[in-house]
Scaffold this motif. Sequence first.
Motif, short mmCIF file in Angstrom:
data_model
loop_
_atom_site.label_atom_id
_atom_site.label_comp_id
_atom_site.label_asym_id
_atom_site.label_seq_id
_atom_site.Cartn_x
_atom_site.Cartn_y
_atom_site.Cartn_z
N GLU A 108 -2.59 -8.99 -7.71
CA GLU A 108 -1.92 -8.41 -6.84
C GLU A 108 -2.63 -7.49 -5.83
O GLU A 108 -2.30 -7.62 -4.64
N ARG A 109 -3.62 -6.92 -6.36
CA ARG A 109 -4.74 -6.34 -5.33
C ARG A 109 -5.35 -7.44 -4.33
O ARG A 109 -5.57 -6.93 -3.12
N SER A 110 -5.62 -8.77 -4.69
CA SER A 110 -6.50 -9.52 -3.98
C SER A 110 -5.22 -10.03 -2.81
O SER A 110 -5.41 -10.10 -1.69
N LYS A 111 -3.73 -10.21 -3.13
CA LYS A 111 -3.01 -10.35 -2.41
C LYS A 111 -2.58 -9.43 -1.32
O LYS A 111 -2.42 -9.67 -0.13
N MET A 112 -2.87 -8.19 -1.57
CA MET A 112 -2.85 -6.83 -0.76
C MET A 112 -4.08 -6.75 0.04
O MET A 112 -4.18 -5.73 0.81
N LEU A 113 -4.90 -7.48 -0.13
CA LEU A 113 -6.35 -7.53 0.85
C LEU A 113 -6.92 -6.19 0.46
O LEU A 113 -7.80 -5.67 1.19
N SER A 114 -6.84 -5.66 -0.82
CA SER A 114 -7.36 -4.16 -0.80
C SER A 114 -8.83 -4.06 -1.64
O SER A 114 -9.34 -3.28 -1.86
N GLN A 115 -9.56 -5.49 -1.97
CA GLN A 115 -10.62 -5.40 -2.46
C GLN A 115 -11.88 -5.35 -1.46
O GLN A 115 -11.38 -5.86 -0.24
N PRO A 116 -13.02 -4.86 -1.72
CA PRO A 116 -14.33 -4.75 -0.78
C PRO A 116 -14.65 -6.07 -0.21
O PRO A 116 -14.86 -6.28 0.81
N LEU A 117 -14.56 -7.17 -1.16
CA LEU A 117 -14.99 -8.35 -1.06
C LEU A 117 -14.06 -9.36 -1.37
O LEU A 117 -13.60 -9.45 -2.73
N THR A 118 -13.41 -10.22 -0.44
CA THR A 118 -12.39 -11.15 -0.82
C THR A 118 -13.08 -12.68 -0.41
O THR A 118 -13.25 -12.71 0.69
N VAL A 119 -12.98 -13.54 -1.29
CA VAL A 119 -13.37 -14.74 -0.99
C VAL A 119 -11.94 -15.77 -1.05
O VAL A 119 -11.04 -15.58 -1.85
N CYS A 120 -11.77 -16.26 0.10
CA CYS A 120 -10.33 -16.87 0.14
C CYS A 120 -10.54 -18.29 1.13
O CYS A 120 -11.56 -18.55 1.80
N THR A 121 -9.48 -18.94 1.10
CA THR A 121 -9.17 -20.03 2.11
C THR A 121 -8.51 -19.46 3.46
O THR A 121 -7.87 -18.46 3.37
N VAL A 122 -9.09 -20.03 4.39
CA VAL A 122 -8.65 -19.47 5.71
C VAL A 122 -7.23 -19.23 6.00
O VAL A 122 -6.74 -18.52 6.79
N ASP A 123 -6.47 -20.30 5.55
CA ASP A 123 -4.92 -20.12 5.65
C ASP A 123 -4.37 -18.48 5.16
O ASP A 123 -3.22 -18.36 5.64
N GLN A 124 -5.02 -18.13 4.22
CA GLN A 124 -4.57 -16.84 3.64
C GLN A 124 -4.51 -15.80 4.72
O GLN A 124 -4.04 -14.78 4.66
N LEU A 125 -5.56 -15.76 5.55
CA LEU A 125 -5.93 -14.78 6.53
C LEU A 125 -5.01 -15.12 7.94
O LEU A 125 -4.72 -14.09 8.46
N PHE A 126 -5.24 -16.15 8.54
CA PHE A 126 -4.90 -16.32 9.68
C PHE A 126 -3.48 -16.58 10.11
O PHE A 126 -3.16 -17.12 11.36
N ARG A 127 -2.69 -16.16 9.33
CA ARG A 127 -1.17 -16.26 9.47
C ARG A 127 -0.72 -15.40 10.86
O ARG A 127 0.18 -15.68 11.27
N PHE A 128 -1.71 -14.31 10.92
CA PHE A 128 -1.08 -13.47 12.00
C PHE A 128 -1.32 -13.99 13.33
O PHE A 128 -0.42 -13.35 14.27
N VAL A 129 -1.89 -15.07 13.54
CA VAL A 129 -2.01 -15.71 14.95
C VAL A 129 -0.75 -16.18 15.10
O VAL A 129 -0.40 -16.21 16.41
N TYR A 130 0.34 -16.47 14.24
CA TYR A 130 1.44 -17.21 14.68
C TYR A 130 2.46 -15.94 14.81
O TYR A 130 3.55 -16.11 15.27
N ARG A 131 2.05 -14.73 14.55
CA ARG A 131 2.80 -13.53 14.98
C ARG A 131 4.30 -13.30 14.37
O ARG A 131 5.14 -13.00 14.60
N ALA A 132 4.19 -14.17 12.97
CA ALA A 132 5.20 -14.00 12.12
C ALA A 132 5.52 -12.64 11.75
O ALA A 132 4.67 -11.86 11.35
N LEU A 133 6.69 -12.29 11.44
CA LEU A 133 7.03 -10.87 10.59
C LEU A 133 6.40 -10.62 9.63
O LEU A 133 6.55 -11.50 8.46
N GLY A 134 5.47 -9.72 9.35
CA GLY A 134 5.19 -9.44 8.06
C GLY A 134 3.70 -9.61 7.97
O GLY A 134 2.88 -9.27 7.01
#
Length: 198
Positions: A108-134
Motif C-alpha cells: 500500500e505504501r508503494s502504491k501511495m508513492l510514499s517510499q524514499p526510493l521506488t523501483v517501478c515500470t514507467v506505466d505506473q508513473l506517467f498516467r498523469f500525462v493523460y490528465r485522467a481524474l485522480g
Amino acid sequence: KKLVKNIEKFLNGKELRPAQKFMKMNRDKNLIVIAPTGSGKTEASLLWMNGEKSFYTLPLKVSSNAIYLRILCLVPNSAKDVALLHSDAMAVYLREYNGNEDIGEKYERSKMLSQPLTVCTVDQLFRFVYRALGTEIFAATLKYSKLVLDEIQAYEPRVIATIIYGLKMIQEMGGKFAIITATFPPVLKYFMEQYGLV
C-alpha cells in the motif's frame, strides 16, 4: 541518505567510473548518460539521487525486479525504504517476505508513492500525462522528486511520446530526471530537442 552512504561505502577504495563521477558531480541537473553495459550506471544513478525522493523506472517488470533486488543486496537493511511498484509487485514482496513486516502495508505504501526510493515500470508513473481524474498525485510527487529512466530505447513509439511529454511537464514543474542507457536513438534526441529537453 542512508542509501547514499551505503553506496559510497560499497564504492570506497574503488575508483569511480566516468559515468559515476559525472552523475555524482551533476546531481542538480537533468541528464542523459550514454554508457556501455557494465559501466556502473545503476550505482551512478543512485549517487545522482543523493538520498532525495526518487523513482527508478525500467520498461519491463523482470528488469525492475532485478534492480530492486540488487539495491536491497547493495544496501543492507534498506527493505523498508525501497519499494517496488508494478502489476506483479505483491508476488515479489511475498517471495522476499521474512516475517518481520506487514507485506500488505508495504504494498500500500508503494502504491501511495510514499517510499524514499521506488523501483517501478514507467506505466505506473506517467498516467498523469493523460490528465485522467485522480492522476494528479503522480505529477505532484514528481515535482519534488528525481526520476531515472533506464533502458529508454526499449519502449515503443507511443510510450516514448508519452515519456517525452511527461518529462516536459516534470521539467516545467521543477522535477529532475536522468536518462541512463547504453543506446540512445537519434530520433529520441531529435524529439527531446523539439521539446527543449536537451
